[in-house]
Design an enzyme around this catalytic site. Structure first.
Site, PDB file in Angstrom:
ATOM      1  N   ARG A 285       0.795  -1.189  -0.350  1.00 26.07           N
ATOM      2  CA  ARG A 285      -0.111  -0.219   0.294  1.00 26.07           C
ATOM      3  C   ARG A 285       0.813   0.805   0.100  1.00 26.07           C
ATOM      4  NH1 ARG A 285      -4.235   0.424   4.358  1.00 26.07           N
ATOM      5  NH2 ARG A 285      -2.395   1.265   5.532  1.00 26.07           N
TER       6      ARG A 285
ATOM      7  N   LYS B 261      -2.448   6.705   1.234  1.00 24.16           N
ATOM      8  CA  LYS B 261      -2.503   7.089   2.978  1.00 24.16           C
ATOM      9  C   LYS B 261      -1.749   8.385   2.609  1.00 24.16           C
ATOM     10  CE  LYS B 261      -2.155   4.724   6.928  1.00 24.16           C
ATOM     11  NZ  LYS B 261      -2.905   5.143   7.553  1.00 24.16           N
TER      12      LYS B 261
ATOM     13  N   GLU C 284     -15.993   5.767   5.435  1.00 22.90           N
ATOM     14  CA  GLU C 284     -14.975   5.483   5.743  1.00 22.90           C
ATOM     15  C   GLU C 284     -15.053   6.545   7.044  1.00 22.90           C
ATOM     16  OE1 GLU C 284     -10.736   4.735   5.024  1.00 22.90           O
ATOM     17  OE2 GLU C 284     -10.832   6.422   3.956  1.00 22.90           O
TER      18      GLU C 284
HETATM   19  N1  PLP Z   1      -8.687   4.761   6.818  1.00 26.01           N
HETATM   20  C1  PLP Z   1      -8.307   5.193   7.146  1.00 26.01           C
HETATM   21  C2  PLP Z   1      -8.581   7.055   6.915  1.00 26.01           C
HETATM   22  C3  PLP Z   1      -6.690   5.408   7.622  1.00 26.01           C
HETATM   23  O1  PLP Z   1      -6.242   6.150   8.128  1.00 26.01           O
HETATM   24  C4  PLP Z   1      -7.468   4.016   8.431  1.00 26.01           C
HETATM   25  C5  PLP Z   1      -6.019   3.774   9.288  1.00 26.01           C
HETATM   26  O2  PLP Z   1      -4.668   3.370   8.901  1.00 26.01           O
HETATM   27  C6  PLP Z   1      -8.054   3.062   7.712  1.00 26.01           C
HETATM   28  C7  PLP Z   1      -8.648   3.206   7.135  1.00 26.01           C
HETATM   29  C8  PLP Z   1      -7.722   1.505   8.594  1.00 26.01           C
HETATM   30  O3  PLP Z   1      -6.373   1.448   7.227  1.00 26.01           O
HETATM   31  P1  PLP Z   1      -5.941  -0.433   8.274  1.00 26.01           P
HETATM   32  O4  PLP Z   1      -7.107  -1.462   8.946  1.00 26.01           O
HETATM   33  O5  PLP Z   1      -5.179  -0.971   7.419  1.00 26.01           O
HETATM   34  O6  PLP Z   1      -4.783  -0.020   9.292  1.00 26.01           O
HETATM   35  C1  COI Z   2      -4.115   3.720  11.298  1.00 23.59           C
HETATM   36  O1  COI Z   2      -4.328   3.351  11.838  1.00 23.59           O
HETATM   37  O2  COI Z   2      -2.777   3.737  10.984  1.00 23.59           O
HETATM   38  C2  COI Z   2      -3.827   5.076  10.901  1.00 23.59           C
HETATM   39  O3  COI Z   2      -2.841   5.883  10.365  1.00 23.59           O
HETATM   40  C3  COI Z   2      -4.427   5.984  11.891  1.00 23.59           C
HETATM   41  C4  COI Z   2      -3.850   7.091  12.421  1.00 23.59           C
HETATM   42  C5  COI Z   2      -3.985   8.492  11.509  1.00 23.59           C
HETATM   43  C6  COI Z   2      -3.415   6.883  14.103  1.00 23.59           C
END
Ligand code: PLP
Ligand code: COI
Length: 336
Positions: free
Chosen positions: A80, A182, A216
């Site tokens: 990612r 991200k 989300e």
């Molecule tokens: N959506 C957003 C905007 C986030 O910042 C995060 C955190 O990482 C997620 C979703 C969840 O992603 P992940 O489960 O890969 O941490």
């Molecule tokens: C994560 O869950 O890794 C995120 O990026 C959330 C965060 C903005 C602290």
């Protein structure tokens, strides 16, 4: 014994001693270095400071029940990060290079990794560093890649408790194509609405549903569930393809739930929530139950208003895999 710093400080505000760094000179990343965490030296004209050329990742290393150190789904987070970098026209770091940097940082932080439910949160970051305020319409010719580590506890203060989210229908969190990246700018764009939701409604987060499309929240994916089903939006470029989301869907299937990836409207969500459960999934959030959804001034209780039993069950199954209570049947763990 004194209380560990990560238990009293906000999530992500305490750091391990060492970080890994590698500069990109326009052609290649240099050999990474492990250094004490200290302020960075970058030019005030650096591309990232003006044009937001930044991408990051968030993943965790857990201390297993046998005392072993376990990185969760390292390959997915690296993929990612590479995808985010491509979208921002930053140089995607090679998988082996980034993997080595992350592992070196975890290894150096070995003693600082909290016992579960705490963990070590890893923050790989890549920023454009070319010194050129005229480079608004061209990619940065230099970049800096680094990996920070932070011993963490709960993301939402107060432990496992029902969260309150405010539905936002007018403004998106990001753009239709950048939601999947991200990148810091997405968080900057969402901040105003999240601050407003916190201050006006004592909410924990905003649930972005532009034009009624439930996507989300500002820092986690959104899932509906009950005793039989898990329902969430199918992946598209408008929102982040969460690694936790994917893991929860796989675990839910293993446990016999029907997993439905389908778009749903706000009305459908509210109807589901009357008898079902809602939860936020993310590396930081883990799987956090929603107790209240505020929509157009009306508070809708989700189920009983407490964190639901299916949310707790899936959360426990996820953390059991992460910490080695359950066997790693999906090959998600990288031992360090
Ligand atoms: N959506 C957003 C905007 C986030 O910042 C995060 C955190 O990482 C997620 C979703 C969840 O992603 P992940 O489960 O890969 O941490
Ligand atoms: C994560 O869950 O890794 C995120 O990026 C959330 C965060 C903005 C602290």
């Amino acid at each position: 014994m004194p209380t560990p710093a990560h238990e009293t400080a906000p999530f992500g505000a305490v750091f391990a001693e060492k970080m890994a760094l590698s500069r990109w000179d326009g052609e290649r990343f240099e050999e990474p270095r492990l250094e004490p965490v200290a302020p960075l030296s970058i030019h005030p004209a650096a591309h990232v400071l003006h044009y937001s050329s930044s991408v990051f990742e968030g993943l965790k290393a857990h201390r297993g029940i046998m005392g072993d150190l376990r990185l969760f789904r390292l390959d997915r987070h690296i993929e990612r990060m590479q995808a985010s970098a491509r979208l921002l026209y930053l140089p995607p770091p090679d998988g082996p290079l980034l993997e080595r940097m992350i592992i070196e940082v975890v290894d150096a932080a070995r003693e600082a990794i909290p016992d579960p439910p705490g963990s070590l949160y890893l923050r790989p970051t890549l920023v454009g560093t070319e010194a050129n305020v005229g480079a608004a319409a061209s990619p940065s010719k230099q970049a800096l890649l680094y990996v920070l580590a932070s011993p963490v506890g709960d993301y939402f203060s107060g432990g496992i408790r029902p969260l309150k989210v405010v539905v936002e229908v007018n403004r998106p969190r990001s753009t239709p194509t950048f939601g999947m990246a991200k990148t810091g700018a997405n968080y900057a764009a969402a901040l105003g609405l999240i601050m407003e939701a916190k201050h006006t409604h004592a909410a924990d987060q905003v649930l972005f549903a532009p034009g009624g499309d439930v996507q989300e929240t500002g820092a986690a994916n959104f899932i509906l569930l009950d005793d039989d089903r898990v329902l969430t939006k199918p992946l598209d470029p408008s929102f982040l393809p969460g690694v936790t989301r994917d893991s929860v869907l796989v675990i839910a299937r293993d446990l016999g739930y029907e997993v439905i990836e389908a778009d749903f409207t706000i009305d459908e969500m509210l109807e589901f929530a009357e008898r079902g459960e809602a939860a936020l999934s993310g590396t930081a959030a883990v799987l956090a139950g929603v107790g209240t959804i505020l929509h157009e001034g009306t508070e809708h209780k989700v189920g009983s208003g407490e964190v639901g039993p299916n949310t707790l069950r899936l959360r426990a199954a996820l953390t059991a895999l992460q910490t080695g209570v359950a066997p790693d049947i999906h090959g998600w763990i990288r031992a360090v």
